[in-house]
Design a protein around this motif. Structure first.
Motif, PDB file in Angstrom:
ATOM      1  N   CYS A  44       0.830  -1.213   0.000  1.00  0.00           N
ATOM      2  CA  CYS A  44       0.000   0.000   0.000  1.00  0.00           C
ATOM      3  C   CYS A  44       0.863   1.260   0.000  1.00  0.00           C
ATOM      4  CB  CYS A  44      -0.865  -0.019   1.255  1.00  0.00           C
ATOM      5  SG  CYS A  44      -1.957   1.393   1.437  1.00  0.00           S
ATOM      6  N   THR A  46       0.590   3.619   1.911  1.00  0.00           N
ATOM      7  CA  THR A  46       0.891   3.975   3.305  1.00  0.00           C
ATOM      8  C   THR A  46       2.264   3.437   3.729  1.00  0.00           C
ATOM      9  OG1 THR A  46      -1.445   4.048   3.793  1.00  0.00           O
ATOM     10  CG2 THR A  46       0.015   3.829   5.681  1.00  0.00           C
ATOM     11  N   HIS A  66      -0.242  -4.017   6.099  1.00  0.00           N
ATOM     12  CA  HIS A  66      -1.518  -3.986   6.814  1.00  0.00           C
ATOM     13  C   HIS A  66      -2.703  -4.507   5.996  1.00  0.00           C
ATOM     14  CE1 HIS A  66      -1.144  -0.014   4.827  1.00  0.00           C
ATOM     15  NE2 HIS A  66      -2.397  -0.261   4.509  1.00  0.00           N
ATOM     16  N   GLN A  67      -2.432  -5.369   5.005  1.00  0.00           N
ATOM     17  CA  GLN A  67      -3.548  -5.994   4.271  1.00  0.00           C
ATOM     18  C   GLN A  67      -3.230  -7.473   4.231  1.00  0.00           C
ATOM     19  OE1 GLN A  67      -4.432  -3.600   0.571  1.00  0.00           O
ATOM     20  NE2 GLN A  67      -2.394  -2.830   0.969  1.00  0.00           N
ATOM     21  N   CYS A 153      -7.780  -2.971   2.562  1.00  0.00           N
ATOM     22  CA  CYS A 153      -7.429  -1.553   2.754  1.00  0.00           C
ATOM     23  C   CYS A 153      -8.232  -0.666   1.824  1.00  0.00           C
ATOM     24  CB  CYS A 153      -5.936  -1.328   2.581  1.00  0.00           C
ATOM     25  SG  CYS A 153      -5.465   0.342   3.027  1.00  0.00           S
TER      26      CYS A 153
HETATM   27 ZN   LIG Z   1      -3.372   0.650   3.009  1.00  0.00          ZN
END
Ligand SMILES: [Zn+2]
Ligand SMILES: [Zn+2]
Length: 341
Positions: A44, A46, A66-67, A153
């Protein structure tokens, strides 16, 4: 276990290997945690923000990501929510306090103790991770491991931004910027609000053609004027110009939802062109979207299964995470990038 770790903040332009492939100790779950054997983890924007310090990690070295889609490999002694072998997902919300006024009202995304997965706790660029049993969600069987990862996400936050737009049947919705999250929003609108007309503002001709293909009523450049004013607009760009343009295109009482973790300084001067009568007068509203709640993630996963969404994914090996990030930065996008672990 094998993991990609970030040791310090750096510029991806100067350092094409910001993450280090390394062997680190396996995590072990505390009482209410589960241990996940990671199967896939999405890549991502991020992560670039974490690496380059725009949303800096709270400790180093840290495992980003975070996915996450994984299988329950072990459980702490008081964790009984999932069974061994269950396939679950972990999203950006790693934990929240559960006690403050925001958490009690269902706004755990606003909690002062909100912790982001892969920023404030080790994430999924690794063979294993641990997470509280209440912060992982069953993955519908319709999706493969790699297909489910990006839904956690872009899909979940797109779902939240659509909810915050307050759009209702018969109204018109604008989308300014047409990346991963916005294109899923367009699909959600076509499925859940067949009478909402969608107007897409995008700089690239290819994105505009794609929007029309997915059922947008109109597609134009960022500064083009739509055929009529819109009840709500969702902005997913990192810039300010689309914000000013969007406010001009809102109906009286309309709402602009900014779905961006940050805005760049580059074109901030554009804000000086804000005219109170043209852009704000007549009760126009601006609202940002921050993080996601557990409710957003699990509701969206169910909706995505009903809609039969199939995200396009491009797979990378764990050790090639740096290459995936560099390509993401350069906007070389062929579907969502996912690490297969
Ligand atoms: Zn993300
Ligand atoms: Zn809280």
């Amino acid at each position: 276990m094998k993991a990609m770790v970030l040791d310090e903040i750096c510029s991806v332009e100067d350092n094409s290997q910001p993450l280090r492939f390394s062997e680190i100790e396996n995590p072990s779950p505390s009482e209410k945690e589960v241990l996940l054997r990671v199967l896939a983890c999405g890549v991502c924007h991020t992560e670039l923000d974490e690496i380059e310090g725009r949303t800096p990690p709270s400790f180093f070295p840290i495992v980003p990501g975070h996915q996450i889609v994984g299988r329950i490999a072990a459980a702490g002694k008081n964790a009984s929510r999932h069974r061994l072998g269950d396939r679950v997902g972990v999203a950006w919300i790693f934990s929240a306090c559960g006690k403050c006024k925001f958490c009690r009202a269902g706004n755990e995304n606003l909690c002062a103790d909100f912790r982001g997965t892969g920023r404030d706790a080790n994430g999924g660029y690794a063979e294993f991770m641990t997470v509280h049993e209440d912060f992982c969600y069953p993955i519908p069987e319709e999706f493969s491991d790699a297909e489910a990862a990006p839904l956690l996400c872009a899909g979940a936050i797109g779902y939240r931004s659509l909810r915050l737009s307050n759009i209702g049947d018969g109204q018109s919705l604008g989308l300014t910027g047409f990346g991963a999250s916005a294109h899923l929003v367009l699909k959600m609108v076509r499925h859940s609000y067949p009478d909402v007309a969608v107007f897409v503002f995008a700089r690239s001709e290819k994105e505009r053609a794609f929007a029309l293909e997915l059922g947008a009523s109109w597609a134009g450049d960022t500064t083009d004027t739509p055929p009529h004013q819109l009840d709500a607009i969702i902005d997913t760009t990192p810039a300010w110009k689309p914000v000013v343009e969007a406010l001009k295109n809102l109906e009286p009482g309309g709402r602009l939802v900014i779905n961006a973790i940050r805005k760049e300084e580059r074109d901030k001067d554009t804000l000086l062109s804000l005219s109170y009568p043209a852009h704000l007068w007549l009760e126009k509203e601006i609202k940002s979207v921050a993080n996601v709640t557990r409710w957003d993630v699990s509701e969206f996963l169910q909706l995505a299964a009903r809609m039969k969404i199939k995200p396009e994914v491009e797979e990378f090996a764990l050790k090639d995470a740096n290459r995936a990030l560099i390509e993401l930065k350069a906007a070389k996008i062929h579907g969502a990038k996912v690490l297969r672990i």
